[in-house]
Structure formats: C-alpha cells, structure tokens
Design an enzyme around this catalytic site. Sequence first.
Site, PDB file in Angstrom:
ATOM      1  N   ARG B 135       0.104  41.098  20.035  1.00 51.99           N
ATOM      2  CA  ARG B 135       1.074  41.384  18.967  1.00 51.99           C
ATOM      3  C   ARG B 135       2.496  41.573  19.486  1.00 51.99           C
ATOM      4  O   ARG B 135       3.303  42.284  18.886  1.00 51.99           O
ATOM      5  CB  ARG B 135       0.666  42.603  18.153  1.00 51.99           C
ATOM      6  CG  ARG B 135      -0.663  42.430  17.425  1.00 51.99           C
ATOM      7  CD  ARG B 135      -0.814  43.433  16.295  1.00 51.99           C
ATOM      8  NE  ARG B 135      -2.157  43.373  15.755  1.00 51.99           N
ATOM      9  CZ  ARG B 135      -3.151  44.157  16.154  1.00 51.99           C
ATOM     10  NH1 ARG B 135      -2.946  45.063  17.081  1.00 51.99           N
ATOM     11  NH2 ARG B 135      -4.341  44.048  15.611  1.00 51.99           N
ATOM     12  N   LYS B 157      14.313  32.722  17.140  1.00 52.99           N
ATOM     13  CA  LYS B 157      13.401  31.883  16.356  1.00 52.99           C
ATOM     14  C   LYS B 157      12.417  31.211  17.304  1.00 52.99           C
ATOM     15  O   LYS B 157      12.806  30.560  18.274  1.00 52.99           O
ATOM     16  CB  LYS B 157      14.180  30.805  15.607  1.00 52.99           C
ATOM     17  CG  LYS B 157      14.830  31.296  14.331  1.00 52.99           C
ATOM     18  CD  LYS B 157      15.313  30.102  13.513  1.00 52.99           C
ATOM     19  CE  LYS B 157      16.025  30.554  12.258  1.00 52.99           C
ATOM     20  NZ  LYS B 157      16.525  29.386  11.488  1.00 52.99           N
ATOM     21  N   GLU B 199      25.351  20.391  18.837  1.00 54.94           N
ATOM     22  CA  GLU B 199      25.272  21.794  18.410  1.00 54.94           C
ATOM     23  C   GLU B 199      26.509  22.584  18.853  1.00 54.94           C
ATOM     24  O   GLU B 199      26.947  23.500  18.168  1.00 54.94           O
ATOM     25  CB  GLU B 199      23.994  22.466  18.956  1.00 54.94           C
ATOM     26  CG  GLU B 199      22.691  21.827  18.496  1.00 54.94           C
ATOM     27  CD  GLU B 199      22.223  22.293  17.108  1.00 54.94           C
ATOM     28  OE1 GLU B 199      22.885  23.150  16.484  1.00 54.94           O
ATOM     29  OE2 GLU B 199      21.176  21.783  16.655  1.00 54.94           O
ATOM     30  N   LYS B 240      26.829  32.006  17.985  1.00 52.46           N
ATOM     31  CA  LYS B 240      25.495  32.199  17.418  1.00 52.46           C
ATOM     32  C   LYS B 240      25.095  33.672  17.448  1.00 52.46           C
ATOM     33  O   LYS B 240      24.528  34.187  16.482  1.00 52.46           O
ATOM     34  CB  LYS B 240      24.462  31.340  18.153  1.00 52.46           C
ATOM     35  CG  LYS B 240      23.072  31.478  17.533  1.00 52.46           C
ATOM     36  CD  LYS B 240      22.183  30.297  17.730  1.00 52.46           C
ATOM     37  CE  LYS B 240      20.876  30.494  16.955  1.00 52.46           C
ATOM     38  NZ  LYS B 240      19.902  29.424  17.210  1.00 52.46           N
ATOM     39  N   GLU B 250      17.788  35.518   8.783  1.00 51.86           N
ATOM     40  CA  GLU B 250      18.284  34.439   7.953  1.00 51.86           C
ATOM     41  C   GLU B 250      18.149  34.729   6.466  1.00 51.86           C
ATOM     42  O   GLU B 250      17.633  33.912   5.701  1.00 51.86           O
ATOM     43  CB  GLU B 250      17.572  33.109   8.307  1.00 51.86           C
ATOM     44  CG  GLU B 250      18.328  31.907   7.775  1.00 51.86           C
ATOM     45  CD  GLU B 250      17.833  30.588   8.363  1.00 51.86           C
ATOM     46  OE1 GLU B 250      17.329  30.595   9.491  1.00 51.86           O
ATOM     47  OE2 GLU B 250      17.991  29.582   7.698  1.00 51.86           O
ATOM     48  N   ARG B 254      23.235  33.649   8.318  1.00 52.14           N
ATOM     49  CA  ARG B 254      22.648  32.856   9.384  1.00 52.14           C
ATOM     50  C   ARG B 254      22.396  31.418   8.952  1.00 52.14           C
ATOM     51  O   ARG B 254      22.349  30.511   9.776  1.00 52.14           O
ATOM     52  CB  ARG B 254      21.332  33.505   9.865  1.00 52.14           C
ATOM     53  CG  ARG B 254      20.706  32.788  11.041  1.00 52.14           C
ATOM     54  CD  ARG B 254      19.712  33.639  11.800  1.00 52.14           C
ATOM     55  NE  ARG B 254      19.114  32.868  12.885  1.00 52.14           N
ATOM     56  CZ  ARG B 254      18.359  33.366  13.842  1.00 52.14           C
ATOM     57  NH1 ARG B 254      18.107  34.661  13.853  1.00 52.14           N
ATOM     58  NH2 ARG B 254      17.858  32.610  14.790  1.00 52.14           N
ATOM     59  N   ASN B 258      22.741  26.184   9.947  1.00 51.04           N
ATOM     60  CA  ASN B 258      22.035  24.973   9.563  1.00 51.04           C
ATOM     61  C   ASN B 258      22.970  23.857   9.130  1.00 51.04           C
ATOM     62  O   ASN B 258      22.507  22.834   8.601  1.00 51.04           O
ATOM     63  CB  ASN B 258      21.043  25.285   8.439  1.00 51.04           C
ATOM     64  CG  ASN B 258      19.931  26.184   8.923  1.00 51.04           C
ATOM     65  OD1 ASN B 258      19.442  26.031  10.040  1.00 51.04           O
ATOM     66  ND2 ASN B 258      19.547  27.146   8.107  1.00 51.04           N
ATOM     67  N   HIS B 261      21.808  20.389   9.331  1.00 51.00           N
ATOM     68  CA  HIS B 261      20.392  20.412   9.698  1.00 51.00           C
ATOM     69  C   HIS B 261      19.449  19.984   8.587  1.00 51.00           C
ATOM     70  O   HIS B 261      18.365  19.483   8.864  1.00 51.00           O
ATOM     71  CB  HIS B 261      19.999  21.808  10.209  1.00 51.00           C
ATOM     72  CG  HIS B 261      20.389  22.026  11.641  1.00 51.00           C
ATOM     73  ND1 HIS B 261      21.698  21.987  12.074  1.00 51.00           N
ATOM     74  CD2 HIS B 261      19.648  22.256  12.755  1.00 51.00           C
ATOM     75  CE1 HIS B 261      21.745  22.214  13.379  1.00 51.00           C
ATOM     76  NE2 HIS B 261      20.507  22.380  13.817  1.00 51.00           N
ATOM     77  N   HIS B 265      17.201  17.153   9.718  1.00 54.89           N
ATOM     78  CA  HIS B 265      15.741  17.279   9.771  1.00 54.89           C
ATOM     79  C   HIS B 265      15.057  16.190   8.949  1.00 54.89           C
ATOM     80  O   HIS B 265      14.009  15.678   9.340  1.00 54.89           O
ATOM     81  CB  HIS B 265      15.301  18.645   9.241  1.00 54.89           C
ATOM     82  CG  HIS B 265      15.424  19.747  10.241  1.00 54.89           C
ATOM     83  ND1 HIS B 265      15.531  21.075   9.872  1.00 54.89           N
ATOM     84  CD2 HIS B 265      15.454  19.731  11.589  1.00 54.89           C
ATOM     85  CE1 HIS B 265      15.621  21.820  10.962  1.00 54.89           C
ATOM     86  NE2 HIS B 265      15.589  21.022  12.016  1.00 54.89           N
ATOM     87  N   HIS B 280      16.813  15.420  18.053  1.00 55.83           N
ATOM     88  CA  HIS B 280      17.306  16.443  17.135  1.00 55.83           C
ATOM     89  C   HIS B 280      18.831  16.482  17.038  1.00 55.83           C
ATOM     90  O   HIS B 280      19.407  16.452  15.945  1.00 55.83           O
ATOM     91  CB  HIS B 280      16.759  17.817  17.557  1.00 55.83           C
ATOM     92  CG  HIS B 280      17.283  18.949  16.726  1.00 55.83           C
ATOM     93  ND1 HIS B 280      16.939  19.135  15.410  1.00 55.83           N
ATOM     94  CD2 HIS B 280      18.164  19.946  17.023  1.00 55.83           C
ATOM     95  CE1 HIS B 280      17.567  20.200  14.932  1.00 55.83           C
ATOM     96  NE2 HIS B 280      18.315  20.713  15.887  1.00 55.83           N
TER      97      HIS B 280
END
Lengths: 382, 382
Positions: B135, B157, B199, B240, B250, B254, B258, B261, B265, B280
């Site tokens: 955990r 993330k 980026e 960032k 997010e 945040r 994106n 993105h 994506h 990417h």
Amino acid sequence: MTDTPASADLDAERFQTVRVDLGSRSYDIVIGRGLLQEAGVRIAAVKPGARLAVITDETVAKLHLDAFSKSLSEAGLDHVVLKVPAGEASKRFELFERLCDDVLAARLERGDAIVALGGGVVGDLAGFVAASVRRGMSFIQVPTTLLAQVDSSVGGKTGINSRHGKNLIGAFHQPDLVLADTAILDTLPLRDFRAGYAEVAKYGLLGDEPFFTWLEDNWKAVFAGGPERDEAVARSCQAKADVVAEDEHEAGRRALLNLGHTFGHSLESAVSYETERLVHGEGVSIGMMLAHEFSQRLDLIGQDTIDRVEAHLSAVGLPIRISDIPGQMPPADTLMDIIAQDKKVSRGSLTFILTRGIGRSFVEKGLDPATVRDFLTEKLTR
Amino acid sequence: MTDTPASADLDAERFQTVRVDLGSRSYDIVIGRGLLQEAGVRIAAVKPGARLAVITDETVAKLHLDAFSKSLSEAGLDHVVLKVPAGEASKRFELFERLCDDVLAARLERGDAIVALGGGVVGDLAGFVAASVRRGMSFIQVPTTLLAQVDSSVGGKTGINSRHGKNLIGAFHQPDLVLADTAILDTLPLRDFRAGYAEVAKYGLLGDEPFFTWLEDNWKAVFAGGPERDEAVARSCQAKADVVAEDEHEAGRRALLNLGHTFGHSLESAVSYETERLVHGEGVSIGMMLAHEFSQRLDLIGQDTIDRVEAHLSAVGLPIRISDIPGQMPPADTLMDIIAQDKKVSRGSLTFILTRGIGRSFVEKGLDPATVRDFLTEKLTR
C-alpha cells in the site's frame, strides 16, 4: 430556534452516524437496521447524478442485490452490476484487472462511483479498483458482514493478495460514505458473525476496558440483533475511526488495530487460507489469546487477565488455541517465516502488539525473533 | 556568519534544485550533468539504510545501469535490478503484477524504496508498483529522457494502460527524490529529444511567455547540451512543480498541463500507439498547434500567434499538422470517440485547454462536441 425536520428526528432514532475525520476526505458511517432500502437516497445525496458500478459477489447478490438495486433505481441512480465469485480467492490480480476493464467499458468517469456491496473481500477488491481506475474514483461501501462493518469498511485500506501473502498489493483509499445495515447480518451464518465479533471484542481489548465489560454483559443481545448490535457496531466503528483519524497511513498508533493479527495471519497462512479450517476472525481470536499469553510471558499481565479474555472469547464460541484449528499445523519455524514476510515487519526486527491489561495494548518494536519462536514452539506442542 | 561547506558551493554551481512543495510529501528535483555518478550518495542521504529495487528497461540498462549500480554499491546501498522490455507495451497489467511479485520476493519492506531508472514508461510503471506494494513504498525517480525529466517524473502521476486507453489505471504517488542527469540526454536519439522538447515548449505556451521567448532564442543550445539545457529542464520542472503544488490531484488548475494533450492523445490512440508513426511528444506538438488553431476559430487569438507557435515548433523539427503523421488517419468521429473515453471528460461535456495568447492558456469546460468534430473534420481533410 432550530427547526429540525421530522425525518432527521426519525433518523436519530433509527440510525447512528460515526464521522471519520480526515479533513477534506472525511466521511460518515451510517449504522442501523433497514439502511439497504434507503441506500439510493443516501448515495444520491452524497454523489448527485453519479453513475455507479456495483461490485458484489454471487452469494450476496442472491440475498440482497434486488433490494439494493431497486433502492438505487428509485433514487434515479444509473448503475451497472459487476459480480465476482464469493471467497478470498477473488482478491487476486486477474479479477482486479477484469473489474478495472469492466468499469472503463461501462464508461464511468472520475466523478462517478464504485460501490462495494459485500463483505471484506468485495470491499478490499472494489476499493483497490476505485483507487486505481482513472487514478482514483469515488467509493461507497455497503458492508454485508459484521467483520466488514466494524473493520474493513472503516479506514480506507484496500487491496488484493499476492502469492507472497495477503493484502500485500493495494492502496489507502477512503470511501465517501459507508452504509452498515445491521439487519443484513441476520442472514449471516453464525460462524461468520462470530468471526466478525472477534474484531468487536478487539476494540475493547486494545483500548476500551469499559466496552469490553459492556460486551461481557451484552454479547447475547448483540448476536440476537437488538439495539445492542447497532451499539456494538457503532462503538467499534468509532474506535477505529478515532485511530484512523490520528494515523491514516499506519505510521504509528494505527498499528494497535493489529492486536492478534500478526499471530492470526500466520495461522491463516499456515492453513493456506482454507476457510473450512480457519477464517480471519477465528485467526484473530486465537491471535489475541496468543498476544495476551505472550504478554504474560513477558510479565506484562497476570493470569486473571488471561482468564477473563479466554472466558469471553470461549463464551461466544470463538476458538482460542492453535489446537482448536482442525488438522496438522506446521512447525514454529514455518510460522516465523510467514511472520517475517508479514508487512508489519520493519528492518528485520519484529513488531508486535502487546498489552499491559484489558484496554491497555501498545506497540512493541524490536522484539527478538528467538523469543517469539520459543513461545510458538511451546504453543504448538500443547 | 554562515559557514557554507565547499561541497555545497560546488553543488550550487553544478546542479540546480527545484523543490516540489507538498507539505509532508515535499521533495527535491536535482538537475545537472553527472548526477548518475553520485546518485548513490544522494539516495542514501534521503533513504539511509534502505534496500532498493531498481526498475529499468533493457535499452537504458545497456547504457547506464553499470554506472548507476556502481554508484549505489559505493554508497553501501543493497539493491536488486528488475528489467522490463523497452517501450510502451510494458505499461500493462501483466508486468505490473510480475514486478509487484518480484519486489515482494526480494523481501523489500515498507521503508525500502523502488527506483525508476528510465523514461516515462519505466517511471509510470515503477511508480504504480511503488504506490501499490504494501500500500505504498518510497519511490525515487532517475529519469533518462527529456520527456521524463520535464514531465512524467514531476507530480506523482503513475499508471499503466488498459485496452480502453492510456494511463487509465494508476495512482497519485509522489517520489521522495528525483535525480535528472542532463548528461544522460546526450545518449538520447534526436527524435526522442525533440519529442521531449515539445513538453518544454508547452510550459512557455501555457503560462510563461518570457520562457517561450527565451526558448526561441536558446533552443539550439538546449539541444546541444550546454548550461541552457539545465536551465530549460529546471524552468520546466519549476513550472510543473508550481502547478502540482497548487492542485495535486488535478481538480482544477493542473488541467492546464494538458495543453495539446486531448488532441495529442487521440492522435496517438488513432495510430494504435505505433511509435514509428507518432510518439507522445509529437502528438503533443500537433495537439498544441490544434489547440491554438481551435482557439483562433473561437476568436480567442489571431494569426500572428499561430504563426509564432508554428515557426518555433517547425524550427526544432517537430510535426505540427495531422498530415505530418505518416499513413492513413481515421475519420473525425473515431477521434471524437477516443476523446470521449479520455479521462479528461467530465459528465459528458468536453473539457479543453484553450488559449488567449502565448502564456495565457485556460481551462474551458462544457465545450459542444459538435464544434470540435467539425474542426477536426476540416483538419483531417487538409
């Protein structure tokens, strides 16, 4: 001055609410008879407009899914049902993957919710799915066993088993709401009710002597299903909520909740989690007795305390000795290996929950493994 | 009055440090040439006595594992190495399960650490393992691509892909330390460096016009590997880190990260993540152009802004149009389906990052899907 609506009055009589205080992630545990029938309204109040994925097992589905689903539909909650086989074997990677995929296939979004309708297995598995899909979805628990109502549905521990041990893969993920319908427990086999009761007794033993005394006086009513049952569930949830609010990620005090669990887990593992031989709560019962006897060995408590714990656990019908487990047990060294792999190990030294009396347990770090092995060797040959 | 040790003086010249401010989970990103050789000492300072599981891919292992492993051993850090195949395909359930099991088999405890030595794939996968085993274990990132240094290693993330889309299963799990050795980027293929640079440019476009201007003037030195490269990585990480500190999960701001993105994506998904056709960062580059053109369509910016963005992305050699992607593209409706399943969807309406000028992007919720589809139809036929 305050104009309390009649429904709230009714609520206060019918249901108890325990608040788990975790800042922005705080939530209510509502406890009482008949909650299943009004689950929809209560869930809709917490997650208005959300779509739901109800994760349940086949046994629970047969008994309670129709009533639950009806309640959701009446509250206008769109939901899909995802079933898994009943039993601990469902807490594995394969089902975790399948459920994650099914939730995504149902196009649930981040603000939607996963609902666990079932016992600890369903709650742990569904909770890990809720923690992981889209990096965290809302989660609602509707625990259907006493064990889940007083233990696994409170505190946010979720997870699955690995071939290396139980609950070794998972997440801390708090629910948004817990609905504990104590009438559901009427359908529980006596053995399962008893096993859950071991965790109830644990809260008394670890930190609340008056509660243990109350249980000695009232346990029959708790089993029978009167208001005492609600009271026992609420006090147990409150005890756990207090500890969790202080120490969410088990850095310190939360470890107290493991009273009886290190021994208990090793016994469960030793019988390969064959529930015909031993279920979790039974392991905890024997484990709590061992923790007390080990505390006596270290001169922390006297025989009178041992006698009192043994008398109560025996009275409700719980096993109290390793020899109460049917079949052959492995040697102490095997149990020690299992304990070493247990996640409550820290840097090679053993951490145990010991006690100085009823309601006076504490965390002991740095125990010498040899002392524990000698103690277990003796207990195994008795 | 302060007696600064000589080593700190040296450090301040050789390395930059960006602090990610998240209360008790705050951590440093250290940036500069030659960090790999002193990784052991720095990790030992953060996690004294910890045992490590180093997760890396076969390509990175060939280039950098010996130096990294030597540095760990010299600092007295006991470690096991777990290798996965290079490439996006490793971000899947099967490898997640295998790695969790391998970490447990190596008997790592809760206070021990998982180290990601690699690009975004290794970081995302290893991070999810670190989040899930017991955990949550400690996690250290040693990103070896520009993309990972400026984006995926900052912000916590983690995750794997599902057959329903990328990064749909995972966790927010912050590292304890990030070591970004910019000399490692000398070994990166030019195409990968460029993709990561998309980026970097994004941080200028989304919220920092002076940084974008600086990049227009200095991008050649960033590619060449001078101090400008360290500066570009540090400013990107700082940008960032600022956003993440404000909005870890997010919920709001945040989402600005994106920019480009959602379109990007959908293009990656449309080519089935075939990296021969599109990686990417290239998708992000085309996506950023589309986001600007869509903003122009909504009369938010003028042609001069479009020209400036296009000129810079073209200058560094990044693709800027859907037609720059080799091979056939699917129709707009397919892209819209992909966008609808994207996790940035909220209750059926579309959320996009739009802009009012360079450095002035914003979150637009509730966009009409039909407007976006018409825009994409036009772009696909050009």
